[in-house]
Design a protein around this motif. Structure first.
Motif, short mmCIF file in Angstrom:
data_model
loop_
_atom_site.label_atom_id
_atom_site.label_comp_id
_atom_site.label_asym_id
_atom_site.label_seq_id
_atom_site.Cartn_x
_atom_site.Cartn_y
_atom_site.Cartn_z
N ASN A 1 -8.55 -2.30 1.05
CA ASN A 1 -8.55 -1.26 0.02
C ASN A 1 -9.73 -0.40 0.16
O ASN A 1 -9.55 0.70 -0.02
CB ASN A 1 -8.22 -1.69 -1.13
N ARG A 2 -10.79 -1.06 0.07
CA ARG A 2 -12.02 -0.39 0.05
C ARG A 2 -12.17 0.47 1.26
O ARG A 2 -12.86 1.77 1.22
CB ARG A 2 -13.33 -1.26 -0.21
N ILE B 1 -2.23 2.55 10.96
CA ILE B 1 -3.27 1.40 11.33
C ILE B 1 -3.84 1.16 9.96
O ILE B 1 -4.35 -0.11 9.76
CB ILE B 1 -4.48 2.07 12.28
N GLY B 2 -4.18 1.96 9.11
CA GLY B 2 -4.63 1.46 7.77
C GLY B 2 -3.57 0.30 6.97
O GLY B 2 -3.95 -0.48 6.27
N ASN B 3 -2.27 0.39 7.17
CA ASN B 3 -1.39 -0.66 6.79
C ASN B 3 -1.42 -2.09 7.43
O ASN B 3 -1.03 -2.95 6.71
CB ASN B 3 0.25 -0.08 7.04
N PHE C 1 -10.21 -11.48 -0.17
CA PHE C 1 -11.38 -10.78 0.37
C PHE C 1 -10.67 -9.82 1.45
O PHE C 1 -11.23 -8.66 1.43
CB PHE C 1 -12.15 -11.76 1.24
N ALA C 2 -9.60 -10.09 2.20
CA ALA C 2 -9.05 -9.15 3.08
C ALA C 2 -8.42 -8.03 2.37
O ALA C 2 -8.43 -6.94 2.79
CB ALA C 2 -8.04 -10.15 3.96
N PHE C 3 -7.62 -8.46 1.31
CA PHE C 3 -7.17 -7.50 0.53
C PHE C 3 -7.99 -6.48 -0.07
O PHE C 3 -7.81 -5.23 0.16
CB PHE C 3 -6.05 -8.00 -0.64
N PHE D 1 -7.14 6.82 6.93
CA PHE D 1 -6.55 5.76 6.93
C PHE D 1 -5.56 5.33 5.69
O PHE D 1 -5.11 4.24 5.68
CB PHE D 1 -7.48 4.49 7.39
N ALA D 2 -5.60 6.36 4.96
CA ALA D 2 -4.85 6.13 3.55
C ALA D 2 -3.31 6.25 4.10
O ALA D 2 -2.91 6.54 4.75
CB ALA D 2 -5.15 7.23 2.63
N GLU D 3 -2.56 5.85 3.03
CA GLU D 3 -1.29 5.62 3.11
C GLU D 3 -0.65 7.09 3.42
O GLU D 3 -0.77 8.02 2.83
CB GLU D 3 -0.50 5.27 1.80
#
Length: 440
Positions: A45-46, A73-75, A39-41, A54-56
């Motif tokens: 990603n969504r 922060i996105g990572n 769920f967290a993954f 917040f993308a790479e």
């Protein structure tokens, strides 16, 4: 301990592991952990897909500090969401399943993932990253499994007394570890803050430099105070002692203080900027490449760096060739024979010099800034002439114009039949008869 007792312990441990693996509660916890991680993954990603900020962040892309920080922060979204969900799952598993040890292990792993992601994204020095991983990760693990407290008690008991001072192993480890973290955080925040300040287009250069230097001084002063608190030094007693020491240091460090204050004055009075061409009293010249609170770096056109203390720009005179106006006037001298048509020569030379691409010329240029050729004086062998012209920048480095104009003047004079004089001498025989008598 003999081999028989070791063998018995291994048998007991294997039986306990087998018992745990055969319990339904173990697989229920594993299913809960896998569900939370999935769920967290998926949710992380969504979120990064719907929020491109917040993308790479590509490592070599020219991005702003805020955009790069948002990418970092996105990572952290996946492990942080895992920690949040597993925190609730520990209590849920304990109440519904009756066990929660596997969920706690998963929570510890998520914390370690957060710590490792922070090191990967923010620590550029390989040695510091190595120390943080192999010193910090065990500490995070010990804290998560509640073993850090007993370990600290053991380290505190290992003490050495030197007079009235007690030094414990825990105190040494604490100062080394937290001191390294504080200085790393200070350097990171200083670099990030200075980059953000220098990207502010509404501020002029001097305001950016003053703000950046004040930020640097403030950050490291705060870090110094925090480090003193970690070392257990009483700041009140330090203030009394520092007043006495400060008087002594003031005499020894007055040159450094003078350069520091001079650096602030230079940045505020706008007498020097990056890119200015400076000529010092001793004749040394260079382009300003860096301004610090201690010195100013001048880069010469032959590739040398001159480190000039800021105090020299306040107490001594200097020439700033490009402070308010990049346009400079230069002069080239030459000579022509006395029997030349000077009026024609003046017009020919003016037109030739004006044809150079770096010389300011044209009807849109003020009359006083257009190329001008005049007589400088009458020499022994010819008429001394000079031509004045204006150009953008300094006649050196990439803007070497003087040599080009000398060659251009030489070719133009030869093309139009003008003769460049050279020293000549005439020998006259006044009494030829007496000379012949002497020879006989």
């Amino acid at each position: 301990m003999d081999l028989e007792s070791i063998y018995q312990r291994l048998i007991t441990l294997s039986d306990q592991i087998l018992l745990v693996l055969l319990q339904t509660e173990t697989y229920a916890q594993l299913a809960l952990v896998m569900l939370i991680y999935a769920f967290a993954f998926f949710f992380a990603n969504r979120l990064r897909a719907y929020l491109p900020a917040f993308a790479e962040a590509p490592p070599d892309a020219p991005l702003s500090p805020l955009r790069r920080a948002a990418g970092h922060i996105g990572n952290l979204m996946f492990p942080l969401l895992s920690i949040l969900a597993l925190g609730f799952a520990v209590e849920l598993s304990a109440s519904l399943i009756g066990q929660s040890w596997l969920v706690k292990v998963a929570l510890v792993i998520a914390m370690l993932l957060v710590y490792n992601a922070i090191i990967r994204d923010h620590v550029r020095n390989e040695f510091i990253a190595f120390v943080f991983r192999w010193a910090g990760l065990p500490l995070v693990f010990l804290y998560s499994v509640e073993w850090l407290g007993p370990l600290i008690s053991i380290l505190e008991s290992m003490q050495v007394t030197l007079g009235n001072i007690q030094i414990s192993a825990y105190g040494v480890v604490r100062v080394l570890l937290f001191g390294s973290i504080l200085f790393w955080l200070g350097r990171l925040s200083n670099n990030t803050g200075q980059e953000i300040i220098r990207r502010q287009e509404k501020l002029d250069f001097r305001a950016k430099e003053v703000a950046a230097k004040l930020l640097q001084v403030t950050i490291f002063f705060v870090i110094f105070l925090l480090l003193l608190q970690i070392m257990g030094i009483n700041l009140t007693a330090l203030a009394v002692f520092g007043g006495a020491v400060g008087v002594g240091l003031g005499f020894g460090l007055q040159a450094i203080a003078s350069n520091f204050i001079s650096g602030i004055i230079i940045l505020l009075d706008r007498s020097i900027s990056l890119g200015d061409y400076i000529e010092l009293e001793d004749g040394r010249t260079g382009v300003v490449r860096e301004l610090t609170l201690r010195s100013t770096t001048l880069e010469t056109y032959d590739g040398k760096d001159i480190m000039v203390p800021n105090e020299k720009f306040v107490t001594e005179s200097f020439t700033n060739w490009t402070h308010k106006n990049q346009k400079q006037r230069y002069r080239v001298d030459f000579s022509v024979a006395y029997d030349s048509d000077i009026h024609k020569l003046v017009e020919v030379i003016k037109a030739a010099v004006a044809s150079h691409p770096q010389v300011l010329s044209g009807d849109d240029i003020p009359l006083e800034e257009r190329p001008d050729c005049e007589i400088d004086g009458f020499g022994d062998s010819g008429v001394n002439m000079f031509v004045e012209f204006w150009m953008e920048g300094i006649d050196d480095g990439r803007n070497r114009v003087g040599g080009d104009l000398m060659l251009l003047i030489y070719d133009t004079m030869r093309e139009h039949g003008f003769v460049i004089p050279f020293p000549q001498r005439e020998v006259r025989v006044l009494n030829k008869q007496s000379l012949n008598d002497d020879r006989q």
